[in-house]
Design an enzyme around this catalytic site. Sequence first.
Site, PDB file in Angstrom:
ATOM      1  N   HIS A  30       8.066  -6.783  10.552  1.00 23.14           N
ATOM      2  CA  HIS A  30       7.226  -6.320   9.649  1.00 23.14           C
ATOM      3  C   HIS A  30       6.592  -7.282   9.081  1.00 23.14           C
ATOM      4  CE1 HIS A  30       7.049  -2.414   6.554  1.00 23.14           C
ATOM      5  NE2 HIS A  30       5.815  -3.340   6.582  1.00 23.14           N
ATOM      6  N   ILE A  31       5.631  -7.926   9.721  1.00 19.11           N
ATOM      7  CA  ILE A  31       4.932  -9.055   9.104  1.00 19.11           C
ATOM      8  C   ILE A  31       3.345  -8.916   9.475  1.00 19.11           C
ATOM      9  CG2 ILE A  31       6.712 -10.803   9.534  1.00 19.11           C
ATOM     10  CD1 ILE A  31       5.410 -11.677  12.047  1.00 19.11           C
ATOM     11  N   ALA A  32       3.146  -7.734  10.143  1.00 15.85           N
ATOM     12  CA  ALA A  32       1.640  -7.641  10.278  1.00 15.85           C
ATOM     13  C   ALA A  32       0.669  -7.662   9.220  1.00 15.85           C
ATOM     14  CB  ALA A  32       1.443  -6.136  10.963  1.00 15.85           C
ATOM     15  N   TRP A  33       1.037  -7.254   7.839  1.00 11.84           N
ATOM     16  CA  TRP A  33       0.411  -7.244   6.833  1.00 11.84           C
ATOM     17  C   TRP A  33       0.462  -8.748   6.131  1.00 11.84           C
ATOM     18  CZ3 TRP A  33       2.971  -8.990   2.213  1.00 11.84           C
ATOM     19  CH2 TRP A  33       4.177  -9.202   2.177  1.00 11.84           C
TER      20      TRP A  33
ATOM     21  N   ARG B  21       4.684   2.978   9.734  1.00 13.33           N
ATOM     22  CA  ARG B  21       5.835   3.166   9.264  1.00 13.33           C
ATOM     23  C   ARG B  21       7.104   3.401  10.263  1.00 13.33           C
ATOM     24  NH1 ARG B  21       4.392   0.290   5.466  1.00 13.33           N
ATOM     25  NH2 ARG B  21       4.438   0.952   3.227  1.00 13.33           N
TER      26      ARG B  21
ATOM     27  N   THR C 192       0.888  -1.292   0.018  1.00 12.37           N
ATOM     28  CA  THR C 192      -0.040  -0.126   0.033  1.00 12.37           C
ATOM     29  C   THR C 192       0.842   1.173  -0.012  1.00 12.37           C
ATOM     30  OG1 THR C 192      -1.572  -1.037   1.192  1.00 12.37           O
ATOM     31  CG2 THR C 192      -1.892   1.298   1.282  1.00 12.37           C
TER      32      THR C 192
ATOM     33  N   ASP D 239       6.033  -3.412  14.670  1.00  9.62           N
ATOM     34  CA  ASP D 239       6.292  -4.071  13.569  1.00  9.62           C
ATOM     35  C   ASP D 239       7.182  -3.736  12.372  1.00  9.62           C
ATOM     36  OD1 ASP D 239       5.537  -6.625  12.212  1.00  9.62           O
ATOM     37  OD2 ASP D 239       4.574  -5.291  10.957  1.00  9.62           O
TER      38      ASP D 239
ATOM     39  N   GLU E 190      15.180  -1.173   7.999  1.00 12.10           N
ATOM     40  CA  GLU E 190      14.782  -2.629   7.943  1.00 12.10           C
ATOM     41  C   GLU E 190      15.591  -3.682   7.205  1.00 12.10           C
ATOM     42  OE1 GLU E 190      10.136  -1.767   8.962  1.00 12.10           O
ATOM     43  OE2 GLU E 190      10.535  -2.316   6.958  1.00 12.10           O
TER      44      GLU E 190
END
Length: 317
Positions: A284-287, A233, A73, A257, A262
Amino acid sequence: MKAVFLDRNTLSERIDVDIPKGVNQWVAFQKTAPDEIVQRLKPADIAIVNKVKIDEAILRQLPNLKLIHLTATGMDNIDREAAKALGIEVKNVAGYSTESVTEHFFMLLLSAMRALKTYHESVADGTWQKDGRFCLTEPAVLELHGKTLGIIGVGNIGKSITKVARAFGMRVLWAERQGVAPRNEEYTDFGKVLSQSDIIALTCPLTPETKHLVNEEFISKLRKKPLLINVSRGAVVDPQAVYEAIESNRIMGFAADVFEKEPPAADDPLLKIANHPRVIYTPHIAWASEHAQDKLWRILKQQVEEFIVKYKAEHKE
């Protein structure tokens, strides 16, 4: 048309990345270094990227490029103004991860409020057995019911979090932008949200206005030592300011997250507080639930196919 996927490894190998109709040449690279971008995209009509950064200098070297499609997104890694000036369309995928991010947010929230990390370790490392009591009660186990949740960034995810939070019996405040009067009765003055919230959710996009939004000034306006949770972010947060706020006990905890870089650098201040009982991080795995990734690719595939049909019709190909 030729399509090139520059960073296939940002999606799980379990996801079926089938080729969009109208693409007769397809190349997928697992990852792409900055000095490989131009060479790999030079013959491409369509670039598919997730986190690869594409600036104006790169775009000017890609005369064949017609479309950049993100498998995400957020579009802050693409110079969209330069792309527009060069006649290159930029598309993203929205709405695919709302449920996944919402569930992940509450996993972080509950884990921090109930000190899950500490209590799990107390069982696994023998601390509970050595203590001998039938239960341990430190750190404090905190309930969501009756707490005030302030949400900064009221898009699809912020609204989804709102519904679940109210089911837990929480009071929810939607923050208006800084320095702006609330647009309607659903929104609350930014400063009031900071002063009244027990938990603050960061679900806003990264813009010049929100970069390092959580800084020393922001933290100075907090009155209830809230828990901060960042699922937006990494650069929305000033890492040093959060580190100092935890160390000085001005916030209850911090869950994230996302990081400004990163993966995070070894000297990132946030890593210094990783062992705090109410600090919890994920990479960074929430999505990235499998359902969300599959939905993402189906949306992307459809949008690429629609772009190709439209382009061919406009150019009579």
